[in-house]
Design a protein around this motif. Structure first.
Motif, PDB file in Angstrom:
ATOM      1  N   PRO A  42       0.831  -1.200   0.000  1.00  0.00           N
ATOM      2  CA  PRO A  42       0.000   0.000   0.000  1.00  0.00           C
ATOM      3  C   PRO A  42       0.871   1.259   0.000  1.00  0.00           C
ATOM      4  O   PRO A  42       1.928   1.296   0.624  1.00  0.00           O
ATOM      5  N   ALA A  43       0.400   2.279  -0.719  1.00  0.00           N
ATOM      6  CA  ALA A  43       1.130   3.542  -0.791  1.00  0.00           C
ATOM      7  C   ALA A  43       0.132   4.675  -0.988  1.00  0.00           C
ATOM      8  O   ALA A  43      -0.885   4.503  -1.651  1.00  0.00           O
ATOM      9  N   SER A  44       0.454   5.820  -0.412  1.00  0.00           N
ATOM     10  CA  SER A  44      -0.390   6.998  -0.610  1.00  0.00           C
ATOM     11  C   SER A  44      -0.148   7.545  -2.014  1.00  0.00           C
ATOM     12  O   SER A  44       0.830   7.199  -2.687  1.00  0.00           O
ATOM     13  N   LEU A  45      -1.038   8.427  -2.439  1.00  0.00           N
ATOM     14  CA  LEU A  45      -0.884   9.066  -3.738  1.00  0.00           C
ATOM     15  C   LEU A  45       0.445   9.820  -3.802  1.00  0.00           C
ATOM     16  O   LEU A  45       1.172   9.747  -4.796  1.00  0.00           O
ATOM     17  N   ALA A  46       0.789  10.519  -2.729  1.00  0.00           N
ATOM     18  CA  ALA A  46       2.048  11.261  -2.689  1.00  0.00           C
ATOM     19  C   ALA A  46       3.251  10.337  -2.811  1.00  0.00           C
ATOM     20  O   ALA A  46       4.225  10.654  -3.509  1.00  0.00           O
ATOM     21  N   GLU A  47       3.191   9.175  -2.154  1.00  0.00           N
ATOM     22  CA  GLU A  47       4.294   8.212  -2.239  1.00  0.00           C
ATOM     23  C   GLU A  47       4.435   7.655  -3.651  1.00  0.00           C
ATOM     24  O   GLU A  47       5.553   7.521  -4.166  1.00  0.00           O
ATOM     25  N   LEU A  48       3.312   7.340  -4.290  1.00  0.00           N
ATOM     26  CA  LEU A  48       3.352   6.838  -5.663  1.00  0.00           C
ATOM     27  C   LEU A  48       3.959   7.882  -6.601  1.00  0.00           C
ATOM     28  O   LEU A  48       4.794   7.557  -7.452  1.00  0.00           O
ATOM     29  N   ALA A  49       3.556   9.127  -6.427  1.00  0.00           N
ATOM     30  CA  ALA A  49       4.087  10.204  -7.265  1.00  0.00           C
ATOM     31  C   ALA A  49       5.588  10.377  -7.044  1.00  0.00           C
ATOM     32  O   ALA A  49       6.353  10.528  -8.005  1.00  0.00           O
ATOM     33  N   GLY A 100      -8.679  -0.240 -21.448  1.00  0.00           N
ATOM     34  CA  GLY A 100      -7.518   0.336 -20.789  1.00  0.00           C
ATOM     35  C   GLY A 100      -6.556  -0.701 -20.247  1.00  0.00           C
ATOM     36  O   GLY A 100      -6.787  -1.911 -20.322  1.00  0.00           O
ATOM     37  N   THR A 101      -5.454  -0.207 -19.723  1.00  0.00           N
ATOM     38  CA  THR A 101      -4.400  -1.037 -19.152  1.00  0.00           C
ATOM     39  C   THR A 101      -4.065  -0.476 -17.785  1.00  0.00           C
ATOM     40  O   THR A 101      -3.943   0.744 -17.620  1.00  0.00           O
ATOM     41  N   TYR A 102      -3.909  -1.351 -16.801  1.00  0.00           N
ATOM     42  CA  TYR A 102      -3.755  -0.959 -15.406  1.00  0.00           C
ATOM     43  C   TYR A 102      -2.550  -1.651 -14.786  1.00  0.00           C
ATOM     44  O   TYR A 102      -2.345  -2.840 -14.978  1.00  0.00           O
ATOM     45  N   LEU A 103      -1.783  -0.915 -14.014  1.00  0.00           N
ATOM     46  CA  LEU A 103      -0.743  -1.474 -13.160  1.00  0.00           C
ATOM     47  C   LEU A 103      -1.349  -1.495 -11.764  1.00  0.00           C
ATOM     48  O   LEU A 103      -1.711  -0.445 -11.219  1.00  0.00           O
ATOM     49  N   VAL A 104      -1.483  -2.685 -11.197  1.00  0.00           N
ATOM     50  CA  VAL A 104      -2.229  -2.869  -9.957  1.00  0.00           C
ATOM     51  C   VAL A 104      -1.303  -3.343  -8.845  1.00  0.00           C
ATOM     52  O   VAL A 104      -0.590  -4.342  -8.997  1.00  0.00           O
ATOM     53  N   GLY A 105      -1.327  -2.626  -7.735  1.00  0.00           N
ATOM     54  CA  GLY A 105      -0.583  -3.012  -6.544  1.00  0.00           C
ATOM     55  C   GLY A 105      -1.542  -3.193  -5.383  1.00  0.00           C
ATOM     56  O   GLY A 105      -2.742  -3.380  -5.573  1.00  0.00           O
ATOM     57  N   ALA A 106      -1.017  -3.119  -4.176  1.00  0.00           N
ATOM     58  CA  ALA A 106      -1.842  -3.253  -2.979  1.00  0.00           C
ATOM     59  C   ALA A 106      -2.461  -1.899  -2.654  1.00  0.00           C
ATOM     60  O   ALA A 106      -1.764  -0.972  -2.234  1.00  0.00           O
ATOM     61  N   ARG A 107      -3.738  -1.764  -2.925  1.00  0.00           N
ATOM     62  CA  ARG A 107      -4.514  -0.550  -2.683  1.00  0.00           C
ATOM     63  C   ARG A 107      -4.074   0.633  -3.540  1.00  0.00           C
ATOM     64  O   ARG A 107      -4.261   1.784  -3.164  1.00  0.00           O
ATOM     65  N   TRP A 108      -3.488   0.378  -4.709  1.00  0.00           N
ATOM     66  CA  TRP A 108      -3.187   1.446  -5.651  1.00  0.00           C
ATOM     67  C   TRP A 108      -3.251   0.911  -7.076  1.00  0.00           C
ATOM     68  O   TRP A 108      -3.101  -0.290  -7.321  1.00  0.00           O
TER      69      TRP A 108
END
Length: 143
Positions: A42-49, A100-108
C-alpha cells in the motif's frame, strides 16, 4: 444505502482513467500478469508520485480514494490510491469494461499505456492487468 452514489463516483473516475488508456486498448490483447520485482505494498498518492518522479496535477480526493494525473518523460498516467482492498477491487470492476491497461498493486492503481506502465513497474512493482478489448470491430453494434 449510499452505494449508488459510490458507484456513480467510481464510474466517473473510471471514465477519466479509461479515457487516458483507450488509444492503446484498441490494439492490445491481454498480456501476462506477472508481478514486478518490487513489493507492491500500500502507498499513498504522494508516495506513488514520489516513486515515479511525478508532480501531480488534477488531484482529487473522495472518501475512499485519491487520484492524480502525471506527465513525465515516461508518458502520461493516472495514479490512484485506495483506503481499502474492497474499494480498489470495486473500482477495477467498474473500470475494466471501459478498456484500458492498469498497473495494480496493494490498494493502488496506475492507468496508462502498456509501455508506460511497464516502465513504472520498475519503481512501483505490481502487475499489469488489461481491461476489456474494445477494438474497432465493424458492425459490432455497440453504442
Amino acid at each position: 444505502m449510499g452505494s449508488r452514489h459510490h458507484l456513480g463516483l467510481l464510474k466517473t473516475v473510471a471514465l477519466c482513467a479509461a479515457a487516458l488508456a483507450v488509444p492503446l486498448a484498441a490494439g492490445c490483447s491481454a498480456g501476462p500478469d506477472a508481478s514486478g520485482g518490487k513489493a507492491a505494498g500500500p502507498a499513498s498518492l504522494a508516495e506513488l508520485a514520489q516513486r515515479t518522479d511525478c508532480s501531480l496535477t488534477g488531484k482529487r480526493k473522495v472518501e475512499d480514494l485519491e487520484q492524480g494525473n502525471c506527465k513525465t518523460a515516461r508518458g502520461r498516467y493516472v495514479l490512484l490510491s485506495f483506503t481499502s482492498d474492497n474499494g480498489m477491487n470495486a473500482w477495477l470492476e467498474e473500470a475494466k469494461p471501459w478498456g484500458g491497461t492498469y498497473l495494480v498493486g496493494a490498494r493502488w492503481v496506475a492507468v496508462s499505456q502498456q509501455q508506460t506502465l511497464e516502465s513504472l513497474r520498475g519503481d512501483l512493482g505490481g502487475r499489469i492487468v488489461q481491461g476489456d478489448n474494445h477494438g474497432p470491430e465493424h458492425g459490432a453494434g455497440h453504442g
